[in-house]
Design an enzyme around this catalytic site. Structure first.
Site, PDB file in Angstrom:
ATOM      1  N   HIS A 300       6.686  -4.005  -4.283  1.00 45.25           N
ATOM      2  CA  HIS A 300       5.885  -2.949  -4.907  1.00 45.25           C
ATOM      3  C   HIS A 300       4.890  -3.539  -5.904  1.00 45.25           C
ATOM      4  CE1 HIS A 300       5.515   1.378  -6.190  1.00 45.25           C
ATOM      5  NE2 HIS A 300       5.028   0.783  -7.273  1.00 45.25           N
ATOM      6  N   GLU A 301       5.372  -4.421  -6.773  1.00 38.87           N
ATOM      7  CA  GLU A 301       4.486  -4.987  -7.798  1.00 38.87           C
ATOM      8  C   GLU A 301       3.434  -5.905  -7.192  1.00 38.87           C
ATOM      9  OE1 GLU A 301       4.604  -3.558 -10.614  1.00 38.87           O
ATOM     10  OE2 GLU A 301       6.438  -2.535 -10.020  1.00 38.87           O
ATOM     11  N   HIS A 304       0.596  -3.893  -5.725  1.00 43.90           N
ATOM     12  CA  HIS A 304      -0.346  -3.370  -6.714  1.00 43.90           C
ATOM     13  C   HIS A 304      -1.536  -4.293  -6.927  1.00 43.90           C
ATOM     14  CE1 HIS A 304       1.084   0.421  -8.069  1.00 43.90           C
ATOM     15  NE2 HIS A 304       2.245  -0.015  -8.533  1.00 43.90           N
ATOM     16  N   GLU A 323       0.113   4.275  -6.550  1.00 41.94           N
ATOM     17  CA  GLU A 323       1.568   4.307  -6.394  1.00 41.94           C
ATOM     18  C   GLU A 323       2.015   4.685  -4.982  1.00 41.94           C
ATOM     19  OE1 GLU A 323       3.115   2.884  -8.523  1.00 41.94           O
ATOM     20  OE2 GLU A 323       1.921   3.031 -10.349  1.00 41.94           O
ATOM     21  N   TYR A 376       4.790   9.121  -6.183  1.00 41.86           N
ATOM     22  CA  TYR A 376       5.040   7.870  -5.473  1.00 41.86           C
ATOM     23  C   TYR A 376       5.480   8.150  -4.027  1.00 41.86           C
ATOM     24  CZ  TYR A 376       5.206   5.399 -10.016  1.00 41.86           C
ATOM     25  OH  TYR A 376       4.917   4.859 -11.243  1.00 41.86           O
TER      26      TYR A 376
END
Length: 446
Positions: A300-301, A304, A323, A376
């Site tokens: 997820h990070e 981004h 998100e 999200y």
């Protein structure tokens, strides 16, 4: 500064008003920042910061005054193009009246010297920005914590380049969101210099200070490294052991990684959630257990960096573009890594979302709900519904083109809708209206 003083002839009063729809107290009008040059001297033991900021900007209209966002510091000097300027400061806003009005289209430089004990900005999402750790510093500013450590135009769409120099005690390692330029050791202290040459939102700039050990996360390709507490070396090696594979998979699906390197920081404190910054992600020691329990957060990070950092929302109401896509990247990696396919994960989450109250409009959730899990998960379900409608070939082509076409720029929901429609003859207005503009949950496409 004298309250109520008339504006000089030819200048526009009221130009210091923010245009941010969700956080109107943050951000400023009348100019566009081009570059920040920050020199910071920080004492870890006493939590004292002395800063010098030079902000280069261009006026978008004639200005008799303007503002910068800045937290609780003592202002020592303010200059505009080298000339002393009048100013008034209350926590949150630094109001500046230059010696002479600034003409529309004119480039100008604002120098601010300030000092004090940096503290995070308190708000509805907790404490944001510069925060003391047990032994060091963590900066996590999304969405409005950047003024806790430097004067800025604190809006997501206000991207600029940066140079950041941090001087602190030599036993500490300093990591800044940017490419390392130099490191100079003095008598007991070291100055670390970083440059961020890609346009960057102030909230995505970060400083991490701690007694870290630097390790490689992968060999070859994009530079991927981590700053970790030495005691967590073995657990990090396991939990981030597939990082090179994750990076390669996301690049195949989304296009080239948008920065020169990626840095993971594992703080020696517990954090509620990991946080992304430009070219960096910060995890707490509680996210590392040696069992890959939190690998989806690792994905997820990293995602981004494409969705949120290279492509940044022009306004916080479009946050699903950050998100929802980063959440869907978790599902894509699950599929590529041999775990559950995206279809199965979409079905699971559709059932969970269906069990919750239907009270969020994804395309404009409102400031109180902008970080709601529904943004999200329903955002990711929207992306999956689009994939099912247009098919994999068109879907991945439109993703890569979306990323490439808006690299290091700002994006809106309307832009994405128009972009997606250009990749198919199937009408998409109804799909987007159902998934993004109504709180009712549509059925999941097969």
């Amino acid at each position: 500064m004298t309250p109520g003083a008339p504006a000089p002839r030819g200048a526009t009063p009221g130009a210091d008003r923010s245009t941010d729809s969700y956080l109107p107290e943050h951000g400023n009008g009348g100019y566009r920042v081009l570059h920040y040059d920050l020199d910071l001297d920080y004492r870890v033991e006493s939590n004292r910061l002395a800063g010098r900021a030079v902000v280069t900007a261009v006026a978008t209209q004639a200005l008799s005054r303007f503002t910068l966002d800045l937290g609780r510091f003592r202002i020592q000097d303010v200059r505009v193009d080298g000339r002393a300027a009048r100013y008034a400061h209350r926590p949150g806003k630094l109001r500046i009246t230059p010696e002479r009005p600034i003409g529309a289209g004119e480039t100008f430089r604002v120098g601010v010297r300030y000092a004090g004990k940096p503290a995070p900005i308190a708000g509805r999402w907790g404490d944001l920005g510069w925060d003391e750790l047990t032994d060091g510093v963590l900066v996590a500013s999304q969405p409005n914590g950047a003024p806790s450590w430097f004067p800025c135009d604190d809006r997501p769409g206000a991207k600029a380049t940066f140079r950041v120099a941090v001087t602190t005690s030599s036993p500490y390692t300093v990591l800044v969101t940017g490419d390392p330029v130099s490191r100079r050791r003095g008598a007991g202290s070291t100055t670390w210099v970083y440059e961020r040459l890609e346009p960057t939102s102030p909230y995505l700039m970060s400083v991490q200070i701690g007694r870290y050990e630097l390790v490689d996360l992968a060999v070859g390709g994009v530079v991927q490294r981590a700053a970790i507490p030495p005691a967590l070396r073995a657990a990090v090696a396991r939990d981030f052991g597939r990082h090179g594979q994750i990076m390669a998979a996301l690049q195949r699906m989304l296009g080239p990684y948008p920065f020169r390197e990626y840095v993971v920081v594992v703080a020696d404190d517990e954090l509620d959630d990991p946080v992304e910054a430009q070219g960096m992600a910060v995890f707490g020691r509680n996210h590392v257990d040696g069992r890959r329990t939190h690998e989806r957060l690792v994905v997820h990070e990293l995602a981004h960096q494409w969705f949120g950092n290279s492509l940044t929302v022009a306004d916080w109401r479009h946050i699903w573009l950050n998100e929802g896509f980063a959440t869907y990247a978790e599902w894509l990696w699950s599929e590529a890594g041999g775990d559950l396919p995206a279809d199965a994960l979409a079905a699971q989450w559709h059932a969970r979302v269906a069990a919750r109250p239907r009270d969020v409009v994804v395309s404009d959730p409102g400031v109180d709900r902008m970080f709601d899990p529904l943004v999200y998960k329903r955002g990711a379900l929207t992306v999956h519904a689009l994939r099912r409608r247009v098919g994999d070939e068109a879907f991945f082509a439109l993703l890569r083109a979306w990323v490439a076409g808006h690299r290091h720029a700002t994006v809106t929901t309307a832009q994405f809708r128009a972009h997606a429609q250009s990749f198919t003859f199937e009408p998409l207005d109804g799909l987007f209206a159902a998934w993004l503009d109504s709180p009712a949950l549509p059925p999941l496409p097969r």
